[in-house]
Design a protein around this motif. Structure first.
Motif, PDB file in Angstrom:
ATOM      1  N   MET A  67       0.822  -1.200   0.000  1.00 62.44           N
ATOM      2  CA  MET A  67       0.000   0.000   0.000  1.00 62.44           C
ATOM      3  C   MET A  67       0.863   1.261   0.000  1.00 62.44           C
ATOM      4  O   MET A  67       0.559   2.251  -0.698  1.00 62.44           O
TER       5      MET A  67
ATOM      6  N   HIS B 223       2.286   1.750  -3.491  1.00 69.34           N
ATOM      7  CA  HIS B 223       1.248   2.261  -4.395  1.00 69.34           C
ATOM      8  C   HIS B 223       0.987   3.746  -4.125  1.00 69.34           C
ATOM      9  O   HIS B 223       0.796   4.537  -5.079  1.00 69.34           O
TER      10      HIS B 223
ATOM     11  N   LYS C 178       1.417   6.879  -6.840  1.00 65.76           N
ATOM     12  CA  LYS C 178       0.322   7.821  -7.086  1.00 65.76           C
ATOM     13  C   LYS C 178       0.754   9.251  -6.781  1.00 65.76           C
ATOM     14  O   LYS C 178       0.405  10.187  -7.523  1.00 65.76           O
TER      15      LYS C 178
ATOM     16  N   GLN D 264      -3.475   5.287 -14.365  1.00 65.67           N
ATOM     17  CA  GLN D 264      -3.517   5.237 -12.901  1.00 65.67           C
ATOM     18  C   GLN D 264      -4.819   4.609 -12.399  1.00 65.67           C
ATOM     19  O   GLN D 264      -4.816   3.791 -11.466  1.00 65.67           O
ATOM     20  N   GLU D 265      -5.942   4.974 -13.010  1.00 65.05           N
ATOM     21  CA  GLU D 265      -7.221   4.389 -12.612  1.00 65.05           C
ATOM     22  C   GLU D 265      -7.257   2.891 -12.891  1.00 65.05           C
ATOM     23  O   GLU D 265      -7.797   2.110 -12.081  1.00 65.05           O
TER      24      GLU D 265
ATOM     25  N   ARG E 275      -4.663   0.939 -12.941  1.00 66.78           N
ATOM     26  CA  ARG E 275      -3.800   0.316 -11.936  1.00 66.78           C
ATOM     27  C   ARG E 275      -4.532   0.184 -10.597  1.00 66.78           C
ATOM     28  O   ARG E 275      -4.459  -0.856  -9.931  1.00 66.78           O
ATOM     29  N   GLU E 276      -5.257   1.239 -10.196  1.00 65.50           N
ATOM     30  CA  GLU E 276      -6.005   1.177  -8.942  1.00 65.50           C
ATOM     31  C   GLU E 276      -7.132   0.151  -9.027  1.00 65.50           C
ATOM     32  O   GLU E 276      -7.422  -0.539  -8.034  1.00 65.50           O
ATOM     33  N   TYR E 277      -7.768   0.061 -10.211  1.00 63.33           N
ATOM     34  CA  TYR E 277      -8.837  -0.929 -10.358  1.00 63.33           C
ATOM     35  C   TYR E 277      -8.289  -2.352 -10.207  1.00 63.33           C
ATOM     36  O   TYR E 277      -8.905  -3.204  -9.550  1.00 63.33           O
TER      37      TYR E 277
ATOM     38  N   LEU F  35      -5.646  -3.158  -8.575  1.00 63.99           N
ATOM     39  CA  LEU F  35      -5.264  -3.346  -7.174  1.00 63.99           C
ATOM     40  C   LEU F  35      -6.470  -3.685  -6.302  1.00 63.99           C
ATOM     41  O   LEU F  35      -6.423  -4.610  -5.474  1.00 63.99           O
ATOM     42  N   ARG F  36      -7.564  -2.961  -6.520  1.00 64.76           N
ATOM     43  CA  ARG F  36      -8.772  -3.261  -5.745  1.00 64.76           C
ATOM     44  C   ARG F  36      -9.325  -4.641  -6.093  1.00 64.76           C
ATOM     45  O   ARG F  36      -9.821  -5.371  -5.214  1.00 64.76           O
TER      46      ARG F  36
END
Length: 257
Positions: A142, A145, A149, A175-176, A178-180, A182-183
């Motif tokens: 985390m 990440h 960001k 970036q979105e 990558r976050e998606y 990750l989630r």
């Protein structure tokens, strides 16, 4: 009329009998005189009754540990003034809990930031003891990440022209995405953890059911074995009785046998 009786003298009558008389004054002997009681001194078997331990005040060589302060003499005729109870007061409470059971969050001192400063350590202010700290592998991922960001936000191109806007849009989409991902990975990890927990619970329930079933079967088998043994005992007993009857009949028919 007087009556006189002569009895045999005892060994120590001369010492302890106050009315004992002889032809010679045996009490003149110093050894006898020492054993005979007088008005000034007591001797003989009752001498111990005239002695006791003297009552002496006990004085300790060690000074007292607590010295009481002198109390002021109060006039009992003057009424005592009641002090008003304060609105707030500090009290102490003794609990039965140990320190390990009442462990609080470790102390975190206050901090001030210089103007324009944004240290990286502030990304960890949401983590607390037993809730992210001490940091594990998940917390490290985390943090990495959050670093990516933050670097992306700091290096984002301004809205100056259309080309910068397109580049900025592509970076934000990346970036979105990558976050998606990750989630999605976190959701899958939670799902796998729940599935593993459910599978473990089902395995434990199946093992318990199988154990209870085996115990039930063993109890039924043992009861059947006990019934079989009782039946065999009855058959053996009946066989012995029949053989004895046959032997008695044979003896009555042919006594020679």
């Amino acid at each position: 009329m007087s009556y006189t009786r002569t009895v045999e003298s005892r060994a120590y009558d001369t010492h302890y009998d106050p009315v004992y008389t002889t032809s010679t004054n045996i009490r003149s002997d110093p050894r006898v005189a020492a054993a005979v009681s007088t008005t000034d001194a007591v001797s003989g078997t009752h001498r111990f009754q005239y002695f006791r331990r003297p009552v002496m005040p006990r004085v300790s060589a060690i000074p007292a540990q607590v010295l009481l302060a002198p109390t002021a003499e109060d006039d009992h005729l003057v009424p005592v003034e009641e002090e008003p109870e304060p609105s707030t007061k500090t009290v102490e409470v003794q609990t039965v809990y140990r320190e390990s059971e009442a462990q609080t969050i470790p102390y975190t001192p206050e901090y001030t930031l210089a103007e324009g400063a944004d240290p990286e350590i502030l990304m960890l202010q949401g983590l607390t003891y037993a809730n992210g700290l001490p940091a594990g592998m998940k917390e490290i991922e985390m943090i990495e990440h959050a670093r990516l960001k933050r670097d992306l936000e700091n290096n984002m191109l301004p809205f100056t022209d259309e080309a910068c806007f397109v580049v900025r849009k592509n970076l934000m989409e990346t970036q979105e995405l990558r976050e998606y991902k990750l989630r999605e990975a976190e959701v899958e990890a939670q799902r796998d953890l729940r599935l593993a927990t459910l599978k473990r619970a089902l395995d434990e329930r199946e093992e318990t059911t199988e154990f209870l079933s085996s115990q039930r079967v063993e109890a039924i088998r043992q009861s059947r074995m006990d019934a079989r043994e009782k039946t065999l005992q009855k058959i053996r007993k009946k066989r012995i009785n029949v053989l004895r009857k046959l032997a008695r009949k044979r003896n009555t028919v042919d006594p020679v046998l």
